[in-house]
Scaffold this active site. Structure first.
Site, PDB file in Angstrom:
ATOM      1  N   PRO A 211       0.838  -1.203   0.000  1.00  0.00           N
ATOM      2  CA  PRO A 211       0.000   0.000   0.000  1.00  0.00           C
ATOM      3  C   PRO A 211       0.871   1.251   0.000  1.00  0.00           C
ATOM      4  CG  PRO A 211      -0.681  -1.543   1.725  1.00  0.00           C
ATOM      5  CD  PRO A 211       0.632  -2.029   1.207  1.00  0.00           C
ATOM      6  N   LYS A 212       0.374   2.310  -0.608  1.00  0.00           N
ATOM      7  CA  LYS A 212       1.073   3.597  -0.603  1.00  0.00           C
ATOM      8  C   LYS A 212       0.470   4.461   0.504  1.00  0.00           C
ATOM      9  CE  LYS A 212       2.576   7.456  -3.485  1.00  0.00           C
ATOM     10  NZ  LYS A 212       2.275   8.451  -2.445  1.00  0.00           N
ATOM     11  N   TRP A 213       1.280   4.755   1.522  1.00  0.00           N
ATOM     12  CA  TRP A 213       0.808   5.491   2.690  1.00  0.00           C
ATOM     13  C   TRP A 213       0.854   6.988   2.438  1.00  0.00           C
ATOM     14  CZ3 TRP A 213      -1.329   2.700   6.525  1.00  0.00           C
ATOM     15  CH2 TRP A 213      -1.090   1.318   6.489  1.00  0.00           C
TER      16      TRP A 213
ATOM     17  N   ASP B 123      -3.033   6.066  -0.379  1.00  0.00           N
ATOM     18  CA  ASP B 123      -2.800   6.885  -1.555  1.00  0.00           C
ATOM     19  C   ASP B 123      -2.620   6.091  -2.842  1.00  0.00           C
ATOM     20  OD1 ASP B 123      -2.599   9.418  -2.584  1.00  0.00           O
ATOM     21  OD2 ASP B 123      -0.448   9.591  -2.254  1.00  0.00           O
ATOM     22  N   GLY B 124      -2.719   4.768  -2.782  1.00  0.00           N
ATOM     23  CA  GLY B 124      -2.503   3.954  -3.971  1.00  0.00           C
ATOM     24  C   GLY B 124      -1.715   2.713  -3.622  1.00  0.00           C
TER      25      GLY B 124
END
Length: 358
Positions: free
Chosen positions: A32-34, A179-180
């Site tokens: 996951p994009k934090w 965030d993505g």
């Protein structure tokens, strides 16, 4: 590399380039994009150093995190990760921004009210020895061993090799404020300051009113950015962000193209009060100064809000676009009054705890 040298020199974090979709193949690790502050944590013999993406110390802003990581991490390790603040509805970037403040008393209060957490996603050193030359999959394995018993506020980011799972994360985790998705080549070493990873972010489009602009680097022969607005439920035009994705040739063309809209622009402009120095609603003001502006000249020129453009954006932070948007085209077929918040996608909520349980 000796431990003293390893811990005495700042490390530029490895970066990511934008990709339109998740890469194919088996030799990829997905995470996951934090949405927080990128940070590298140095746990030396004497204490903990929190280093920002631009190589500046962060310890004074997150004293509670410094203390917790000093107690939780073994000596001689370096972690790459993200500092985040979790709120009732997921990650809260607004609350995180408030932590960067010059007053120690305010920082101490916010450390109690909105404590930060650290999400680790890479291991750069262990036992006083660098691991950056190791392939990504080996660093991940060692990171899992190191943080297998981690407790809040220290977390290990989820990881999968399954592209279908990562695609599901891309859709579901946004509701928790993420965030993505980040895609990392499994066999690659850690490459400081290199764009050696891929970031796949949520992409959407919106039709926005163009209500002002800023000059390009103080040059009054080129447009730097367009100021965008959306009408809220009460019919007020709110400043939602900017778009600045223009070539130099296009910037100069926009000067003449926008010239007719500058005539008597402030006479009935919905943001005319912001043209003066005394503004109460500084958070929404297009030219608001802040500790994030870095001394930039944010003065702006008003345009009659009569033109509409379509932009590409990733997501909202509160009522504004989180990042600068990408200009796609003019919408001469669209009336400014039709550019409202209700055109934007509504993200389904998702529990942050379920992200870590993925």
């Amino acid at each position: 590399m000796p431990e003293n040298a390893l811990f005495a020199t700042p490390i530029d974090p490895m970066l990511a380039k934008v990709a339109d979709e998740l890469p194919q193949g088996d030799a990829v690790l997905y995470e996951p994009k934090w949405d927080g502050f990128r940070a590298i944590v140095f746990r030396g013999n004497d204490g903990v150093t929190l280093q920002s993406r631009d190589l500046k110390p962060l310890n004074r802003y997150f004293p509670e995190l410094e203390k917790a990581l000093h107690e939780a991490l073994p000596k001689g390790c370096i972690l790459d990760g993200e500092i985040v603040v979790a709120g009732p509805n997921g990650l809260d970037f607004d609350a995180l921004q408030q932590r960067v403040h010059p007053a120690a008393s305010r920082i101490a209060r916010l450390a109690r009210e909105t404590p930060a957490a650290f999400v680790a996603f890479d291991l750069l050193a262990a036992g006083g020895r660098s691991t950056m030359a190791l392939p990504q999959h080996e660093r991940r394995l060692r990171l899992e061993r190191l943080l297998g018993q981690a407790r809040p506020p220290l977390y290990l980011t989820p990881m999968t090799r399954d592209r279908a799972t990562a695609q599901e994360w891309l859709q579901r985790f946004e509701g928790a404020g993420l965030d993505g998705v980040i895609a990392k080549p499994a066999d690659a070493p850690y490459q400081p300051a290199k764009r050696a990873m891929f970031k796949i972010k949520h992409v959407r489009t919106a039709d926005c009113v163009v209500a002002g602009f800023r000059w390009y680097k103080d040059q009054q022969d080129a447009v730097g950015s367009l100021l965008l607005g959306l009408y809220d439920e009460e019919g007020m035009l709110q400043h939602v962000g900017i778009t600045s994705s223009f070539t130099m040739a296009r910037r100069t063309e926009l000067v003449d193209e926008l010239a007719p809209l500058r005539e008597q622009a402030l006479e009935n402009h919905p943001w005319r009060d912001w043209a003066s120095a005394s503004v109460g609603d500084a958070d929404r003001m297009p030219g608001a100064k802040s500790r994030w502006s870095g001394g930039k000249d944010l003065r702006w020129e008003a345009l009659r809000p009569e033109r509409v453009c379509e932009v590409k954006y990733d997501h909202l932070q509160g009522r504004r676009f989180r990042h600068a948007t990408t200009f796609l085209r003019w919408r001469t077929d669209k009336a400014p009054a039709d550019c409202r918040y209700d055109q934007l996608d509504v993200t389904a909520p998702f529990e942050l705890a379920q992200v870590f349980g993925a």
